[in-house]
Design a protein around this motif. Structure first.
Motif, PDB file in Angstrom:
ATOM      1  N   ASN A   2       0.805  -1.220   0.000  1.00  0.00           N
ATOM      2  CA  ASN A   2       0.000   0.000   0.000  1.00  0.00           C
ATOM      3  C   ASN A   2       0.835   1.265   0.000  1.00  0.00           C
ATOM      4  O   ASN A   2       0.386   2.309   0.461  1.00  0.00           O
ATOM      5  CB  ASN A   2      -0.935  -0.005   1.218  1.00  0.00           C
ATOM      6  CG  ASN A   2      -1.998  -1.065   1.077  1.00  0.00           C
ATOM      7  OD1 ASN A   2      -2.660  -1.147   0.055  1.00  0.00           O
ATOM      8  ND2 ASN A   2      -2.155  -1.887   2.093  1.00  0.00           N
ATOM      9  N   HIS A   3       2.058   1.193  -0.529  1.00  0.00           N
ATOM     10  CA  HIS A   3       2.878   2.399  -0.586  1.00  0.00           C
ATOM     11  C   HIS A   3       2.242   3.382  -1.568  1.00  0.00           C
ATOM     12  O   HIS A   3       1.815   2.985  -2.656  1.00  0.00           O
ATOM     13  CB  HIS A   3       4.314   2.052  -1.014  1.00  0.00           C
ATOM     14  CG  HIS A   3       5.247   3.181  -0.796  1.00  0.00           C
ATOM     15  ND1 HIS A   3       5.345   4.240  -1.681  1.00  0.00           N
ATOM     16  CD2 HIS A   3       6.105   3.436   0.215  1.00  0.00           C
ATOM     17  CE1 HIS A   3       6.238   5.101  -1.226  1.00  0.00           C
ATOM     18  NE2 HIS A   3       6.718   4.635  -0.068  1.00  0.00           N
ATOM     19  N   PRO A   4       2.180   4.669  -1.212  1.00  0.00           N
ATOM     20  CA  PRO A   4       1.497   5.648  -2.070  1.00  0.00           C
ATOM     21  C   PRO A   4       2.115   5.827  -3.454  1.00  0.00           C
ATOM     22  O   PRO A   4       1.437   6.339  -4.346  1.00  0.00           O
ATOM     23  CB  PRO A   4       1.542   6.945  -1.257  1.00  0.00           C
ATOM     24  CG  PRO A   4       2.565   6.734  -0.201  1.00  0.00           C
ATOM     25  CD  PRO A   4       2.657   5.251   0.041  1.00  0.00           C
ATOM     26  N   ILE A   5       3.337   5.392  -3.669  1.00  0.00           N
ATOM     27  CA  ILE A   5       3.938   5.539  -5.005  1.00  0.00           C
ATOM     28  C   ILE A   5       3.188   4.710  -6.048  1.00  0.00           C
ATOM     29  O   ILE A   5       3.299   4.938  -7.238  1.00  0.00           O
ATOM     30  CB  ILE A   5       5.441   5.214  -5.001  1.00  0.00           C
ATOM     31  CG1 ILE A   5       6.099   5.844  -6.230  1.00  0.00           C
ATOM     32  CG2 ILE A   5       5.704   3.713  -4.938  1.00  0.00           C
ATOM     33  CD1 ILE A   5       7.486   6.311  -6.014  1.00  0.00           C
ATOM     34  N   CYS A  61       3.256  10.774  -6.422  1.00  0.00           N
ATOM     35  CA  CYS A  61       4.185  10.396  -7.494  1.00  0.00           C
ATOM     36  C   CYS A  61       4.723  11.627  -8.208  1.00  0.00           C
ATOM     37  O   CYS A  61       5.933  11.733  -8.457  1.00  0.00           O
ATOM     38  CB  CYS A  61       3.494   9.470  -8.495  1.00  0.00           C
ATOM     39  SG  CYS A  61       3.040   7.886  -7.779  1.00  0.00           S
ATOM     40  N   LYS A  62       3.843  12.557  -8.544  1.00  0.00           N
ATOM     41  CA  LYS A  62       4.268  13.769  -9.251  1.00  0.00           C
ATOM     42  C   LYS A  62       5.219  14.598  -8.397  1.00  0.00           C
ATOM     43  O   LYS A  62       6.181  15.178  -8.910  1.00  0.00           O
ATOM     44  CB  LYS A  62       3.044  14.575  -9.686  1.00  0.00           C
ATOM     45  CG  LYS A  62       2.302  13.908 -10.837  1.00  0.00           C
ATOM     46  CD  LYS A  62       1.056  14.680 -11.226  1.00  0.00           C
ATOM     47  CE  LYS A  62       0.327  13.903 -12.320  1.00  0.00           C
ATOM     48  NZ  LYS A  62      -0.933  14.534 -12.681  1.00  0.00           N
ATOM     49  N   ALA A  63       4.971  14.648  -7.080  1.00  0.00           N
ATOM     50  CA  ALA A  63       5.857  15.395  -6.179  1.00  0.00           C
ATOM     51  C   ALA A  63       7.260  14.782  -6.156  1.00  0.00           C
ATOM     52  O   ALA A  63       8.234  15.488  -5.879  1.00  0.00           O
ATOM     53  CB  ALA A  63       5.269  15.416  -4.766  1.00  0.00           C
ATOM     54  N   LEU A 104      14.795  -2.124 -14.712  1.00  0.00           N
ATOM     55  CA  LEU A 104      15.736  -1.233 -15.372  1.00  0.00           C
ATOM     56  C   LEU A 104      15.189   0.161 -15.660  1.00  0.00           C
ATOM     57  O   LEU A 104      15.950   1.115 -15.771  1.00  0.00           O
ATOM     58  CB  LEU A 104      16.209  -1.885 -16.674  1.00  0.00           C
ATOM     59  CG  LEU A 104      16.781  -3.302 -16.482  1.00  0.00           C
ATOM     60  CD1 LEU A 104      16.977  -3.991 -17.817  1.00  0.00           C
ATOM     61  CD2 LEU A 104      18.067  -3.246 -15.679  1.00  0.00           C
ATOM     62  N   LYS A 105      13.888   0.264 -15.833  1.00  0.00           N
ATOM     63  CA  LYS A 105      13.246   1.555 -16.108  1.00  0.00           C
ATOM     64  C   LYS A 105      11.885   1.549 -15.415  1.00  0.00           C
ATOM     65  O   LYS A 105      11.282   0.487 -15.236  1.00  0.00           O
ATOM     66  CB  LYS A 105      13.014   1.747 -17.614  1.00  0.00           C
ATOM     67  CG  LYS A 105      14.286   1.783 -18.434  1.00  0.00           C
ATOM     68  CD  LYS A 105      14.389   3.086 -19.139  1.00  0.00           C
ATOM     69  CE  LYS A 105      15.661   3.068 -19.973  1.00  0.00           C
ATOM     70  NZ  LYS A 105      16.207   4.360 -20.122  1.00  0.00           N
ATOM     71  N   PRO A 106      11.362   2.715 -15.076  1.00  0.00           N
ATOM     72  CA  PRO A 106      10.042   2.752 -14.443  1.00  0.00           C
ATOM     73  C   PRO A 106       8.934   2.333 -15.408  1.00  0.00           C
ATOM     74  O   PRO A 106       9.042   2.539 -16.621  1.00  0.00           O
ATOM     75  CB  PRO A 106       9.879   4.216 -14.020  1.00  0.00           C
ATOM     76  CG  PRO A 106      10.849   4.986 -14.843  1.00  0.00           C
ATOM     77  CD  PRO A 106      11.956   4.049 -15.215  1.00  0.00           C
ATOM     78  N   VAL A 107       7.897   1.753 -14.855  1.00  0.00           N
ATOM     79  CA  VAL A 107       6.688   1.396 -15.601  1.00  0.00           C
ATOM     80  C   VAL A 107       5.543   2.146 -14.938  1.00  0.00           C
ATOM     81  O   VAL A 107       5.369   2.074 -13.714  1.00  0.00           O
ATOM     82  CB  VAL A 107       6.443  -0.125 -15.584  1.00  0.00           C
ATOM     83  CG1 VAL A 107       5.071  -0.457 -16.187  1.00  0.00           C
ATOM     84  CG2 VAL A 107       7.557  -0.855 -16.320  1.00  0.00           C
ATOM     85  N   TYR A 108       4.783   2.871 -15.752  1.00  0.00           N
ATOM     86  CA  TYR A 108       3.695   3.694 -15.248  1.00  0.00           C
ATOM     87  C   TYR A 108       2.349   3.155 -15.723  1.00  0.00           C
ATOM     88  O   TYR A 108       2.270   2.421 -16.713  1.00  0.00           O
ATOM     89  CB  TYR A 108       3.861   5.134 -15.734  1.00  0.00           C
ATOM     90  CG  TYR A 108       5.126   5.785 -15.229  1.00  0.00           C
ATOM     91  CD1 TYR A 108       5.214   6.231 -13.916  1.00  0.00           C
ATOM     92  CD2 TYR A 108       6.233   5.944 -16.056  1.00  0.00           C
ATOM     93  CE1 TYR A 108       6.370   6.832 -13.432  1.00  0.00           C
ATOM     94  CE2 TYR A 108       7.400   6.542 -15.582  1.00  0.00           C
ATOM     95  CZ  TYR A 108       7.462   6.975 -14.276  1.00  0.00           C
ATOM     96  OH  TYR A 108       8.604   7.559 -13.802  1.00  0.00           O
ATOM     97  N   VAL A 109       1.301   3.588 -15.027  1.00  0.00           N
ATOM     98  CA  VAL A 109      -0.047   3.246 -15.460  1.00  0.00           C
ATOM     99  C   VAL A 109      -0.193   3.723 -16.911  1.00  0.00           C
ATOM    100  O   VAL A 109       0.272   4.794 -17.265  1.00  0.00           O
ATOM    101  CB  VAL A 109      -1.114   3.849 -14.515  1.00  0.00           C
ATOM    102  CG1 VAL A 109      -1.186   5.350 -14.613  1.00  0.00           C
ATOM    103  CG2 VAL A 109      -2.487   3.242 -14.770  1.00  0.00           C
TER     104      VAL A 109
END
Length: 163
Positions: free
Chosen positions: A53-56, A63-65, A108-113
């Motif tokens: 349940n981490h807010p990230i 996330c934007k912050a 290796l790289k972030p994955v976003y919605v």
């Protein structure tokens, strides 16, 4: 009368095809896994199943912050996109598959919605034993921009051809 009506239905014959054994695999052989877009529903389902349940993973403003463009996928949510059952590998080996032995992942790289992921498994090593063998498959997961976001290895224990 149709050919299927000539003989009774046999559930044992309702499969991808005949089993392929350890000896039937070759280094360099690739096994496709369906692409999947990481939707908000998948984020929520993974959060529920994992208890993470981490807010990230669910708070856009958080996330934007931190400089992310959107919610960041859980690492294991990305890794499970490479589950062999999402593709043809377990159907290809059929009853020769004894078990899934080991898994490793590098993120290796972030994955976003909203990102679409394209997983692939490739045989990179075959370790024969007396009656079984271990197939080592390299996992790669690329995003819609062609970037490698995750890689790793899977190891499977397979039966050799019956004598």
């Amino acid at each position: 009368m149709a050919a299927t009506e000539d003989r009774p239905f046999d559930p044992a014959q309702h499969r991808f095809g005949p089993a392929h054994w350890f000896e039937d695999l070759a280094v360099g052989q690739k096994f496709y896994i369906n692409s999947r877009t990481q939707t908000e529903a998948l984020f929520s389902a993974f959060q529920l199943a994992s208890g993470d349940n981490h807010p990230i993973h669910y708070d856009r403003e958080y996330c934007k912050a931190l400089g992310h463009r959107d919610m960041l996928a859980h690492g294991l949510q990305v890794a499970i996109q490479g589950a062999a059952g999402g593709g043809i590998f377990p159907h290809f080996v059929g009853e020769s598959l004894i078990g899934f032995l080991e898994q490793s992942s590098r993120f290796l790289k972030p994955v976003y919605v909203g990102d679409t992921l394209y997983p692939m498994l490739e045989v990179i090593e075959l370790k024969p034993g007396r009656t079984t063998g271990v197939a080592v498959l390299k996992l790669t997961i690329h995003n819609q921009a062609g970037e490698l976001v995750c890689d790793g290895e899977h190891k499977y224990l397979l039966r050799k051809k019956p004598q």
